[in-house]
Write a protein that holds these residues in place. Structure first.
Motif, PDB file in Angstrom:
ATOM      1  N   ARG B 278      22.078  -9.961 -15.464  1.00  0.00           N
ATOM      2  CA  ARG B 278      21.888  -8.127 -15.427  1.00  0.00           C
ATOM      3  C   ARG B 278      22.695  -8.278 -13.781  1.00  0.00           C
ATOM      4  O   ARG B 278      23.801  -6.778 -14.221  1.00  0.00           O
ATOM      5  CB  ARG B 278      20.600  -7.821 -14.710  1.00  0.00           C
ATOM      6  N   VAL B 279      22.528  -8.346 -13.319  1.00  0.00           N
ATOM      7  CA  VAL B 279      22.717  -8.108 -11.629  1.00  0.00           C
ATOM      8  C   VAL B 279      24.260  -8.032 -11.311  1.00  0.00           C
ATOM      9  O   VAL B 279      24.939  -7.186 -10.683  1.00  0.00           O
ATOM     10  CB  VAL B 279      21.545  -8.386 -10.258  1.00  0.00           C
ATOM     11  N   TRP B 281      27.206  -7.538 -13.329  1.00  0.00           N
ATOM     12  CA  TRP B 281      27.441  -6.343 -14.113  1.00  0.00           C
ATOM     13  C   TRP B 281      26.754  -5.328 -13.207  1.00  0.00           C
ATOM     14  O   TRP B 281      27.761  -4.468 -13.455  1.00  0.00           O
ATOM     15  CB  TRP B 281      26.751  -7.191 -15.214  1.00  0.00           C
ATOM     16  N   LEU B 282      25.811  -4.995 -12.979  1.00  0.00           N
ATOM     17  CA  LEU B 282      25.180  -3.899 -12.163  1.00  0.00           C
ATOM     18  C   LEU B 282      26.406  -3.751 -11.059  1.00  0.00           C
ATOM     19  O   LEU B 282      26.482  -2.506 -10.713  1.00  0.00           O
ATOM     20  CB  LEU B 282      24.208  -4.047 -11.789  1.00  0.00           C
ATOM     21  N   LEU B 283      26.775  -4.586 -10.998  1.00  0.00           N
ATOM     22  CA  LEU B 283      27.186  -4.384  -9.311  1.00  0.00           C
ATOM     23  C   LEU B 283      28.796  -4.228  -9.337  1.00  0.00           C
ATOM     24  O   LEU B 283      29.061  -3.691  -8.547  1.00  0.00           O
ATOM     25  CB  LEU B 283      27.250  -6.347  -8.859  1.00  0.00           C
ATOM     26  N   LEU B 285      30.323  -2.921 -12.201  1.00  0.00           N
ATOM     27  CA  LEU B 285      30.181  -1.632 -12.403  1.00  0.00           C
ATOM     28  C   LEU B 285      29.827  -0.426 -11.362  1.00  0.00           C
ATOM     29  O   LEU B 285      30.258   0.597 -11.358  1.00  0.00           O
ATOM     30  CB  LEU B 285      29.385  -1.596 -13.573  1.00  0.00           C
ATOM     31  N   MET B 286      29.136  -1.132 -10.359  1.00  0.00           N
ATOM     32  CA  MET B 286      28.870  -0.052  -9.562  1.00  0.00           C
ATOM     33  C   MET B 286      30.279   0.677  -8.518  1.00  0.00           C
ATOM     34  O   MET B 286      30.491   1.492  -8.323  1.00  0.00           O
ATOM     35  CB  MET B 286      27.934  -0.286  -8.734  1.00  0.00           C
TER      36      MET B 286
END
Lengths: 444, 444
Positions: B278-279, B281-283, B285-286
Motif C-alpha cells: 500500500r505505502v 502508492w500512498l507516497l 499520491l501524497m
C-alpha cells in the motif's frame, strides 16, 4: 476477418463467403456480423449454414437480434426459435420490446412457450430466472444401459448431458449421476446403486449470486434448481454461472465508484440513462461534502492567522481518502470472496491499526523531511501537518475497514462503503484533527 | 457443523464422526477442518474415508496443507499424492517452502514428477502454469467404440473425459470430440469423420487472462494448450478458468484502489507485507497532492480577500474526484470486458461530455439554490462556485474517460488510472479553475 467479409459481400461472392463463415466459430461470426452495416445483416445471416445460424444468433447483442427478428419471415423466426435452449430464449425475450416478444411467443412451440412463461415469472436475479429446463432426468431403477438409451434418445436437445438427475415420480430430486460414472460402471448397475445422493442444489428464489458462489466453492459443472417442495425444476450450467460471476463483479465495481449498477454495455447506454445512474450519488456526496466546508468556516480565524495551513488541506484530505479507500476496497473484496466474516471484525481492526501505524509513520517522516528541507515552513507547522497525517491515516483505515463489515451485518451492500463515502467522512474528520492539532501546537 | 465435529471429537466418537463426514461435500469438510484447532487436524484427517481424503486435502488452504504434510508419514504422503491431479499438485507445491517441496517431489511417482517439473517451468500467470496434463487423447482412425474403450480404460484419472482431443503421432492437435458426439454417433464412425477441426486453443506462454477470456467468449468446458509447434501439451478446465477470472477481478479492484495486487487472502497477509503493497502508492499520491497545495499558496491573496472561498474547496475537490472516478471506473471495466476499444475513444469522449454537462448542470443548480437560500453567500460567490463545479465536472469526466484508454494503448494497465490518480489530477485543475473564475467574477 471483417474486411474479408465486406470484400466478399461487395463482390457478391456469396458461395465463398458461406464456406468461409462455416469454418468460423459462432462467437466470432457474431462479432463480425454485429460490425457490419445493419442493412446487410439479414443477407449475411441467411447465408449461414442452418445449424450454425441459431448459435450465431444467440451470440449476438440484443439490438442486432431485434433487427434480425424484425427482418425474419414467420418461418425463419420459427426455425431459429426451434433451435434455441429455453434459457437463451428467455434471455433474448427479456431484452425485446413488447411487440417483438409477442411475435416470438406466437411462433414458439406451445410446450416451450409454457416453460418460457414459467421462467419469466421468477424474480429478476433469482436462480429460477437464469435456469434452463432442458436436463436429462433418470429414474432410480433404470440400469446404466437404460440411462444411455435415454441419453441417446433425448440428449441432443439438452444443454448438458454430462450430469443427469435422478428423480422420483413426483419429480423430487434423489441424486445425480455423471456420464463418467455411467461409462465407468457395469452396464447392469441400477441408478440408485451408483448415484451421488449428497447433491448441492439451489432453490428457484435464491439469488443468482449464491448460484455463482456455489459453482466456485464446489467446482460444479451444473447445479440443480429445486422448488419449495424440493422438486427439480431446472438446472444452471457453468457457462451461465460464469456470466453471473462477471455481472456481479461489474456490479460491485460500479457500486464502489458510486454508480447505480446496470447490466448494459457502456456504449449501449443512453446519455440520460447514464446520467440517472450517476447523478443521485454525486448529489448525495456533494451535500455531505458541504459539512466539510462548514468545518473550515468554523476555523476561519485559525486560517486567517496561519494562511499557510490552507495549502496542506488538499494533501491531507487526499491522503486520508486514499488510505481509507485502500482499506475499504480490500475488505469489501474479502467479504465478497468469503475471506472475511463479521466474526473477524476485531482481527481486521487490529490488523488495519498496525498497518495504519506503519503507513502513517512512513508518510509522516517523508513529509516532515520534505516540509523542513523544501518548503521551509518551520518545525511547528511541519509537526502539525505530520501529526495530523498520522492520526488521519489511523482513523481513515479504521473507518474504511469497519464500515463495510458493519454494512454487511445490517443487510446493506458493503460495496457502497467504498472510496467515495469513506472519503467524505474522512475529509471532515481529518480537518477537525488538523485544526485541533494546530490549536495545540501553534496556538491558533 | 463445526460444533458437532468438536463435540464428537471430545467424546471420542470417531466412528460417528467418520460417518458424518462421509456424507458431507469435500469443500465443506475442508472448511470445517481449517477451523479446527491445528493439533487435532491430523487426527480428524485420518478419520476421513480414503477416497475423500485427497479431495478434502485439495480444498484446504496452503497453511493447513503444509501442517498436514509435515504430520504425514511417508506412506500417507504418497497415498495423497497418488490421488492428486497434476495441476492441483503444482498449485500446492507453489505455496510450500523448499524443504516441503523436496519431500513432496521425493514421494511422487517419477513420471508425474517429470510433468510437475515441466509445468513449474512455465512463467507465472501463463496458460502453461495452470494447465493439467491429464486429458483423454484419441487417434483419428479410432472408431467410436475404440474411443469408449479408451475412455473406460484411462478415464478414471482424467480431469475431464467429456472433451477428448484427437492428435497425430507427433502429438499435433487435429481436432476434438465430445462424449456427447460419441454417444450420439454410430459406433463404427471414425474420429476424423465426427471430430470438430476448428478448435479454439491457447499456447503455453499466453497469459492466463486470455485463457479466461476465451472461456467466457466461447462458452468452453475445457481449452487445449499447445506449444510453439502446435503439439498438445495440456488442457485447462472451466473450474480453473473460473478461478482465474476471480483472481483477475480481484487484481483489477486492488489496482483501482491504488494497491499492488496480491493473490493471498486478506487475513493470511502479514502486516509488513500489507504495508509494502500500500505505502508506495500512498507516497506517490501524497507527493503529487502537494502540487495542489502549491496552487492554493499561489492564490493566497485571493483567499485572504475572500476567506469564504476556502470553505468550498473540499466540496469542489470531492465532487470533481467523484465524477472523474465514476467515468474512469466505468471505462476501465468496459475495456476489461471488451465493450470499449481504442477506436471508440471519440465516441466515449463525446458521450462523457454530454453526461458531464447533464450532471454538471444538475449539481450546479442544486448547489446554487443551496448557496443562495441556506448559506446566503451572495450571487457572485454562488456563481463562482457553481461555474467552477460545472467546468470541473466536464474536465473530470474527460480525464477519467480518456486516461484509461490511453494507458491501455501504450501498454499500461488501465486499472491504475482509477479514482486515486484521477482525483489527484482533478484536484489541481479544479483549484485553478476555481481561482481563475473567482478572479473574473469577484475580481480578487
Amino acid at each position: 476477418m471483417y474486411e474479408k467479409v465486406i470484400e466478399l459481400l461487395e463482390q457478391k461472392k456469396y458461395h465463398e463467403l458461406k464456406s468461409m463463415l462455416a469454418d468460423m466459430n459462432e462467437a466470432d461470426i457474431a462479432s463480425v456480423l454485429m460490425e457490419l452495416p445493419q442493412e446487410t445483416l439479414p443477407l449475411v445471416y441467411r447465408i449461414l449454414p442452418k445449424e450454425l445460424a441459431a448459435e450465431v444468433f444467440v451470440n449476438m447483442e440484443s439490438d442486432a437480434q431485434e433487427f434480425l427478428i424484425k427482418a425474419f419471415s414467420d418461418s425463419e423466426l420459427r426455425e431459429v426459435l426451434d433451435e434455441l435452449y429455453v434459457d437463451d430464449a428467455v434471455d433474448i425475450i427479456e431484452e425485446m420490446p413488447a411487440n417483438v416478444v409477442k411475435r416470438i411467443l406466437m411462433h414458439t412451440d406451445p410446450v416451450v412457450r409454457k416453460s418460457i412463461n414459467e421462467i419469466l415469472k421468477y424474480p429478476e436475479d433469482s436462480a429460477g430466472s437464469i435456469m434452463t429446463i432442458e436436463y436429462v432426468d433418470l429414474k432410480k431403477y433404470m440400469t446404466v444401459d437404460d440411462a444411455f438409451t435415454r441419453i441417446r434418445r433425448t440428449g441432443v436437445d439438452k444443454e448438458t448431458i454430462y450430469i443427469c438427475y435422478v428423480t422420483d415420480d413426483n419429480r423430487k430430486l434423489l441424486g445425480l449421476v455423471t456420464v463418467k460414472d455411467l461409462l465407468l460402471s457395469d452396464k447392469s448397475k441400477k441408478m440408485f446403486e451408483i448415484m451421488e445422493t449428497n447433491v448441492i442444489s439451489v432453490t428457484t428464489l435464491e439469488d443468482k449470486e449464491i448460484v455463482a458462489d456455489k459453482f466456485q466453492k464446489y467446482d460444479l459443472m451444473a447445479i440443480p434448481v429445486v422448488d419449495q417442495e424440493e422438486r427439480l425444476v431446472g438446472i444452471v450450467t457453468f457457462d451461465d454461472a460464469m456470466d453471473v460471476l462477471q455481472d456481479e463483479n461489474t456490479e460491485d465495481i460500479e457500486k464502489m465508484a458510486a454508480i447505480t449498477p446496470t447490466d448494459k454495455p457502456y456504449l449501449k447506454m443512453g446519455i440520460v440513462e447514464t446520467w440517472k445512474k450517476r447523478v443521485p450519488w454525486l448529489l448525495l456526496l456533494m451535500v455531505s461534502a458541504t459539512f466539510t466546508g462548514k468545518i473550515i468556516t468554523s476555523f476561519e480565524d485559525a486560517l486567517q492567522a496561519q494562511i499557510v495551513l490552507t495549502s496542506f488541506i488538499p494533501m491531507l484530505m487526499d491522503t486520508g481518502g486514499n488510505c481509507g479507500g485502500q482499506s475499504s476496497v480490500t475488505i469489501i473484496r474479502a467479504l465478497s470472496l468469503g475471506d472475511v466474516r463479521f466474526g473477524d471484525i476485531f482481527k481486521v481492526i487490529w490488523k488495519e491499526f498496525r498497518v495504519a501505524l506503519l503507513c502513517g509513520v512512513t508518510l509522516a517522516i517523508v513529509n516532515f523531511g520534505k516540509l523542513m528541507l523544501f518548503d521551509r515552513v518551520g518545525v511547528l507547522v511541519s509537526l502539525t501537518v505530520c501529526l495530523t497525517m498520522l492520526f488521519t491515516i489511523v482513523f481513515a483505515k479504521f473507518v474504511g475497514a469497519t464500515l463495510p463489515i458493519l454494512a454487511k451485518k445490517i443487510g446493506f451492500d458493503p460495496a457502497v462503503m467504498a472510496s467515495p463515502f469513506i472519503t467524505t467522512i474522512v475529509d471532515a474528520i481529518s480537518l477537525i484533527i488538523y485544526f485541533k492539532t494546530a490549536g495545540l501546537i501553534l496556538g491558533v
